[in-house]
Every structure is written in C-alpha cells, then in structure tokens.
Design an enzyme around this catalytic site. Structure first.
Site, PDB file in Angstrom:
ATOM      1  CD  GLU A 102     -18.337  16.191  -6.481  1.00 25.57           C
ATOM      2  OE1 GLU A 102     -19.045  16.480  -7.517  1.00 25.57           O
ATOM      3  OE2 GLU A 102     -17.941  14.915  -6.106  1.00 25.57           O
TER       4      GLU A 102
ATOM      5  CB  SER B  66      -0.986  -0.165   0.972  1.00 21.23           C
ATOM      6  OG  SER B  66      -1.999   0.858   0.790  1.00 21.23           O
TER       7      SER B  66
ATOM      8  CG  HIS C 209      -5.589  -0.034  -2.160  1.00 20.79           C
ATOM      9  ND1 HIS C 209      -5.645  -1.229  -1.101  1.00 20.79           N
ATOM     10  CD2 HIS C 209      -4.552   0.413  -1.292  1.00 20.79           C
ATOM     11  CE1 HIS C 209      -4.953  -1.184   0.155  1.00 20.79           C
ATOM     12  NE2 HIS C 209      -4.211  -0.115  -0.110  1.00 20.79           N
TER      13      HIS C 209
END
Lengths: 264, 264
Positions: free
Chosen positions: A146, A128, A170
């Site tokens: 956003e 990771s 991942h």
C-alpha cells in the site's frame, strides 16, 4: 501410451451433495486399473484433508485410495514411491499452498515418476493449489504494498502438465481478475484461465482441449492478440489492449491449440 | 455548439488528498462561464452529500456552486430550472441510486433542458449512480435468487449521453465482472465499461473518445466481436466467446467509434 487427462478444479468443489466434479474424476480413473492416489503435500493439515478425500474416493471410485503424505523432500525420495505411483489409475492433489507442492516435490524421485506415469496415461486431478500447480508457469501469490503503491506478482515453476497456460483458482470468489491480468501482461504468450469454485476443466486429447464442468464459469484471457502492454513503463495501473476473452459455462469446449471455443 | 464533455467516475473519488478527478471536473468547467450545478437526486442524504460537494467545488472551481435538490417529479418541473441550467458551466451528479435519477427526472422539464444545455456544451460529471445513468441503457441492479439458482439483471433507460455503452461502477471493488458480462450477453452490440473506484473516464470530442484518469483501471468488454452467446438456452452459467477486452490505466485513450485503443 497417451498422456493422462487432467481435471483442474477451481477449489471448494462440492463434497456433500451431487459431488459432480469428484465423481467425474473417479469416473475417469475407472477407465484405468488401480486405486486413486491422494497427494496431501500442499496442505498443512494432511491427515484431516487426506482422510476426507480418502472417504470420498473410496465411495465414488470403489477402491481404497493410497495416501501420499509427502511433507519433505526426503520423503519424496522414498524408494517405494515409483512402484506405488505405477499402480495408480489417477493422482489427486489437494488444496493448500502451491509453493509447498513445488518446493517439496520439484525435481524429486516422486516428481520424476509422476511425470513418467502421466506420460503413460495417469489421470491427474487437483483443486485450488493442486490446480495452480498444473501449468509450467504458476502464480504463487500477489502482494500489494500500500505504502509504495506497488503490487508484486510472485510467479514460479509449476509441474508443467500444461504449457502456455496460467491457472488461477477461486477466480470470481476471490476477485482475482487483476492478478491474472498482471500475469498476462508479464507473459503475453500465455492463456490465463480463471476457474471459479466448484467448477473445473477436464483437459483431454493430450492437452489439446478442455470441457468445463461444474457450477460456475471459466474465464479465458488470451494475451497473444494484445496490441499494447505498458507494464514495462508503468508500475502502477497498467494498460493492456486487445485481449481475446471468453467466459465459459458448463459443457463449453475450448481448444487450447487453436485458442478457440469449439462450437458444436 | 458542440456537446459537452462527460466525466464519468467509478465512485469513491478522492475528496481529501490530491482530489485529482474532482479537480479535473472543475478545470473542464473553468473553460466555460458560470457556476457548477450539483444534482443530489440520486442520494437519500441530499443535504449532507450536496454540502460536501458544494465545499469541494467552491474551493476547486472558485465559484459558489448551485445545488439542485430535486427529490420529486414536481420539483423537476419548476419554472426557474431552465434559466438556472443555462447559467451553469457544468453539472455534477452525486452517487446514490441511479433509479432515483431516472424515475424522478426522466422526461421532466429539468431533463429536457439538461439535454438542451448539454447539446450546447454543458460539462456533465457523475459518480457512482451519477456514472451509471450516463448511458442510454443502464444497469439498475443484479439479484441472485439462490433457491431458484437464477440471477436476474435489471436494466432500464439512463440519461442517454452515450449510446451503445453500458457503464458499471465500483467495478473491481464490488466484483461486478459477472453482472457486466450478463449485460453484454443481453446486449452484444454494446461496449461494457467497468470503472474502478477513484478512477474516471473523460469523454470528449463529442463522445468520440475518452481518456482514463485516476488511481485504478477501466475494463472494456466489446460484445460486438462475440461469436457465440448461449444466454437464450442457458439460464445458469452462460458461455460467451470472443469478447474483445482491454484494461486501461491512467492516460490510456480509447476511441468509442472505432472501438480501439489509441496508441500515441
């Protein structure tokens, strides 16, 4: 001496069943003398995470590991570290936050001696965050604003065990396709390597090639062949054409110098 | 007459703000005579979904649309359908289940006359299931059997408006990368086109090229260049090398015959 092999794990490697990936790390370390070191700098839970890997490597490798709980730049300058590092067969970096690894350790005595030992054959493993940090250039995080409709990719310097590569971990599990694409658009000379969870690449021959091990896939995006990238003009949904792409399962071997799969 | 354009939408197109994609469909239809037809066969909620698109297209196109609630093969043989189809400027296929579209309509009178009118210039739009069905070969579903560690990709015949292409929709939003990869491994002659939500491709020049419109990206995986595919030997995590990959944002134009981006 040759540089040590790297075992770069996409996170969430199996720790309770066949332990395929961690066993491979232990096996690589058994080819050398000395215990495995466990570096917990990336995690906010160093005792807990460190003790889990300590047990695992003690059982898989046979020698009691040495824990490196280095959570400050001051500790990373400790004068006992160079000798401890020189005694290791391998060093394993836990998950957590890759920015902790580089901001706490970058340029310290520990960092310098880690490179020195790696150049002398020290095996280095990481999962990771410990995987992300392996390359010269690393992804820190990606943020989507956003309201402004802008996505920003934070990148920084990793530990530099691999050049011209960016690792994302991942990969399938956290849907990191678009952030790796963005990293390539910003750095088209690199190869983007997306590693799934419980999957790893074993880099050997001094960084020349790697083999895929583990449960899922490794996705490779070679930006060098791209013929068009509009990221400079287009802050929104960018266009990149002619990426060379490979998806590799367990056993597949890839040459990082020629950027081609080795078909045996 | 030339074949009609296609507007293939990755699902979840904006219906309340700028309505960019649905406006484009209405604009394409305004170049011809007649109302827009709305085909609700894919959905289990035909009244609700049909009435939403009816309102939208009435306002965007100016002419009251004709609803086609064909939920059985019997209804798809109705003798009034050929004339109704011939009166349309365009036909829009709603989302739902693509297998309903093909199993209810495949080979019926409606299907035959739809193709006839398309060959005469009928514009065809579709979102989600209505997008998946556009190609000759379509993805029905993918299932992972955890216990057996086998993933199975169900494929079937679509409506065949595009050859040598497989469309996957909700691409980034539903993480459909690996299922499109599997579709390519099984059909390496095809181009896999992954369309994000609120994003579409406008196929024009009789299927020769398309332009990307909308908010996100279109991912293109060309299987023809692949040099190695081990799906026959490897039922688990397969390996495919040398896929030609493009990620296209709004405005990008791609030639489906030469399989290259058109850089203007």
């Amino acid at each position: 001496m040759a540089k040590g092999d790297l075992l770069i794990i996409g996170g969430n490697e199996d720790k309770s069943e066949n332990k395929l990936i961690l066993s491979r790390f232990a096996a690589l370390c058994r080819n050398r003398q000395g215990p495995i070191g466990i570096l917990t700098t990336a995690t906010g839970l160093p005792e807990e995470v460190g003790s889990e890997y300590e047990k695992l490597f003690k059982s898989l490798h046979g020698i009691k590991p040495i824990l490196f709980h280095l959570d400050s730049r001051e500790k990373a300058e400790d004068s006992s570290l160079p000798e401890q590092l020189s005694s290791l067969s391998g060093l394993f970096m836990t998950g957590g936050d890759q920015l902790r690894l580089t901001s706490i350790l970058g340029g310290t005595s520990f960092y310098k001696h880690l490179h020195k030992q790696w150049n002398n054959g020290l095996i280095i493993g990481g999962t990771s965050a410990g995987a992300a940090v392996m390359s010269r250039l690393m992804i820190i995080s990606s943020k989507l604003f956003e309201k402004e409709e802008i996505s920003v990719l934070e990148m920084g310097s990793g530990f530099g065990f691999l050049e011209d590569v960016i690792i994302d971990q991942h990969f399938s599990q956290r849907d990191r396709f678009s952030r790796l694409m963005r990293a390539i658009a910003l750095n088209p000379q690199i190869i983007g390597i997306g590693i799934d969870e419980n999957t790893a690449i074993w880099v050997h021959n001094e960084g020349e090639q790697f083999e895929v091990i583990g449960e899922y896939n490794v996705s490779i995006f070679d930006g060098k062949t791209s013929t068009y990238i509009d990221i400079a003009e287009n802050k929104g949904n960018m266009t990149i054409s002619d990426i060379r792409f490979h998806t590799l399962g367990a056993g597949a071997v890839f040459n990082l110098h020629t950027r081609e799969m080795i078909i045996s």
